[in-house]
Motif scaffolding. Structure first.
Motif, PDB file in Angstrom:
ATOM      1  N   MET A  11      -3.127  10.499  -5.943  1.00 21.75           N
ATOM      2  CA  MET A  11      -3.269   9.222  -5.065  1.00 21.75           C
ATOM      3  C   MET A  11      -2.810   8.009  -5.999  1.00 21.75           C
ATOM      4  O   MET A  11      -2.212   6.903  -5.158  1.00 21.75           O
ATOM      5  CB  MET A  11      -4.612   9.199  -4.486  1.00 21.75           C
ATOM      6  CG  MET A  11      -4.743  10.086  -3.484  1.00 21.75           C
ATOM      7  SD  MET A  11      -6.785  10.037  -2.865  1.00 21.75           S
ATOM      8  CE  MET A  11      -7.112   8.396  -2.186  1.00 21.75           C
ATOM      9  N   GLU A  12      -3.336   7.869  -7.103  1.00 23.22           N
ATOM     10  CA  GLU A  12      -2.922   6.423  -7.809  1.00 23.22           C
ATOM     11  C   GLU A  12      -1.742   6.468  -8.348  1.00 23.22           C
ATOM     12  O   GLU A  12      -1.231   5.395  -8.489  1.00 23.22           O
ATOM     13  CB  GLU A  12      -4.051   6.578  -8.942  1.00 23.22           C
ATOM     14  CG  GLU A  12      -5.550   6.096  -8.517  1.00 23.22           C
ATOM     15  CD  GLU A  12      -5.582   4.586  -7.851  1.00 23.22           C
ATOM     16  OE1 GLU A  12      -4.900   3.788  -8.450  1.00 23.22           O
ATOM     17  OE2 GLU A  12      -6.038   4.622  -6.897  1.00 23.22           O
ATOM     18  N   LEU A  57      -7.071  12.952  -6.758  1.00 27.02           N
ATOM     19  CA  LEU A  57      -7.231  11.344  -7.162  1.00 27.02           C
ATOM     20  C   LEU A  57      -6.277  10.658  -8.087  1.00 27.02           C
ATOM     21  O   LEU A  57      -5.658   9.673  -7.695  1.00 27.02           O
ATOM     22  CB  LEU A  57      -8.666  11.148  -7.400  1.00 27.02           C
ATOM     23  CG  LEU A  57      -9.598  11.232  -6.669  1.00 27.02           C
ATOM     24  CD1 LEU A  57     -11.311  11.175  -7.349  1.00 27.02           C
ATOM     25  CD2 LEU A  57     -10.001  10.179  -5.418  1.00 27.02           C
ATOM     26  N   ARG A  91       0.046   7.546   0.083  1.00 22.19           N
ATOM     27  CA  ARG A  91      -0.478   8.521  -0.891  1.00 22.19           C
ATOM     28  C   ARG A  91      -2.036   8.290  -0.491  1.00 22.19           C
ATOM     29  O   ARG A  91      -2.921   9.306  -0.459  1.00 22.19           O
ATOM     30  CB  ARG A  91      -0.340   8.650  -2.178  1.00 22.19           C
ATOM     31  CG  ARG A  91       1.284   9.176  -2.430  1.00 22.19           C
ATOM     32  CD  ARG A  91       1.387   9.480  -4.074  1.00 22.19           C
ATOM     33  NE  ARG A  91       1.106   8.128  -4.937  1.00 22.19           N
ATOM     34  CZ  ARG A  91       1.770   7.192  -5.176  1.00 22.19           C
ATOM     35  NH1 ARG A  91       3.147   7.188  -5.011  1.00 22.19           N
ATOM     36  NH2 ARG A  91       1.424   6.251  -5.914  1.00 22.19           N
ATOM     37  N   LYS A  92      -2.674   7.229  -0.353  1.00 23.65           N
ATOM     38  CA  LYS A  92      -3.927   6.819  -0.473  1.00 23.65           C
ATOM     39  C   LYS A  92      -4.467   7.356   0.987  1.00 23.65           C
ATOM     40  O   LYS A  92      -5.338   8.443   1.049  1.00 23.65           O
ATOM     41  CB  LYS A  92      -4.441   5.422  -0.618  1.00 23.65           C
ATOM     42  CG  LYS A  92      -4.147   5.182  -2.204  1.00 23.65           C
ATOM     43  CD  LYS A  92      -4.634   3.909  -2.460  1.00 23.65           C
ATOM     44  CE  LYS A  92      -4.354   3.759  -3.954  1.00 23.65           C
ATOM     45  NZ  LYS A  92      -4.985   2.685  -4.506  1.00 23.65           N
ATOM     46  N   MET A 132      -6.765  10.563   1.170  1.00 27.39           N
ATOM     47  CA  MET A 132      -8.263  10.776   1.912  1.00 27.39           C
ATOM     48  C   MET A 132      -8.415  11.652   2.957  1.00 27.39           C
ATOM     49  O   MET A 132      -9.575  12.474   3.084  1.00 27.39           O
ATOM     50  CB  MET A 132      -8.524   9.070   2.459  1.00 27.39           C
ATOM     51  CG  MET A 132      -8.753   7.998   1.549  1.00 27.39           C
ATOM     52  SD  MET A 132      -9.206   6.499   2.416  1.00 27.39           S
ATOM     53  CE  MET A 132      -7.646   5.869   2.879  1.00 27.39           C
ATOM     54  N   PRO A 146       1.070  -1.192  -0.085  1.00 31.26           N
ATOM     55  CA  PRO A 146      -0.070  -0.079  -0.113  1.00 31.26           C
ATOM     56  C   PRO A 146       0.954   1.347   0.062  1.00 31.26           C
ATOM     57  O   PRO A 146       2.022   1.426   0.554  1.00 31.26           O
ATOM     58  CB  PRO A 146      -0.708  -0.051   1.183  1.00 31.26           C
ATOM     59  CG  PRO A 146      -0.623  -1.318   1.908  1.00 31.26           C
ATOM     60  CD  PRO A 146       0.717  -2.040   1.200  1.00 31.26           C
ATOM     61  N   SER A 147       0.359   2.378  -0.442  1.00 38.54           N
ATOM     62  CA  SER A 147       1.031   3.606  -0.657  1.00 38.54           C
ATOM     63  C   SER A 147       0.751   4.466   0.405  1.00 38.54           C
ATOM     64  O   SER A 147      -0.660   4.439   0.820  1.00 38.54           O
ATOM     65  CB  SER A 147       0.834   4.217  -2.019  1.00 38.54           C
ATOM     66  OG  SER A 147       1.296   5.444  -2.084  1.00 38.54           O
TER      67      SER A 147
END
Length: 73
Positions: free
Chosen positions: A67-68, A64, A11-12, A16, A8-9
């Motif tokens: 984030m990706e 977004l 950034r997510k 959020m 998992p990054s």
């Protein structure tokens, strides 16, 4: 499967939190205008709240994307 893709990054969760912060700031801004907007004709109020209800979504697309991908553009 590539294990780096499964990690998992950061950034997510950060994204959020930024989205929640953006929503909170936008709500405070719009609510602070409610005394002024409340005196307008109901049709103007309707247009105002529809527009402001949609406009806050605009900065979400680059956020977004960041984030990706990790890039703003």
């Amino acid at each position: 499967m590539d294990r780096t893709r499964m990690t998992p990054s950061w950034r997510k969760p950060a994204g959020m939190l930024l989205i929640l912060l953006l929503i909170a700031i936008w709500c405070v801004l719009i609510v602070s205008l409610s005394a002024t907007v409340g005196g307008w004709h109901w049709l103007l109020q309707l247009v105002f709240y529809i527009v402001t209800g949609i406009v806050w979504i605009t900065p979400l697309k680059p956020l977004l994307r960041w984030m990706e991908t990790g890039r703003w553009r």
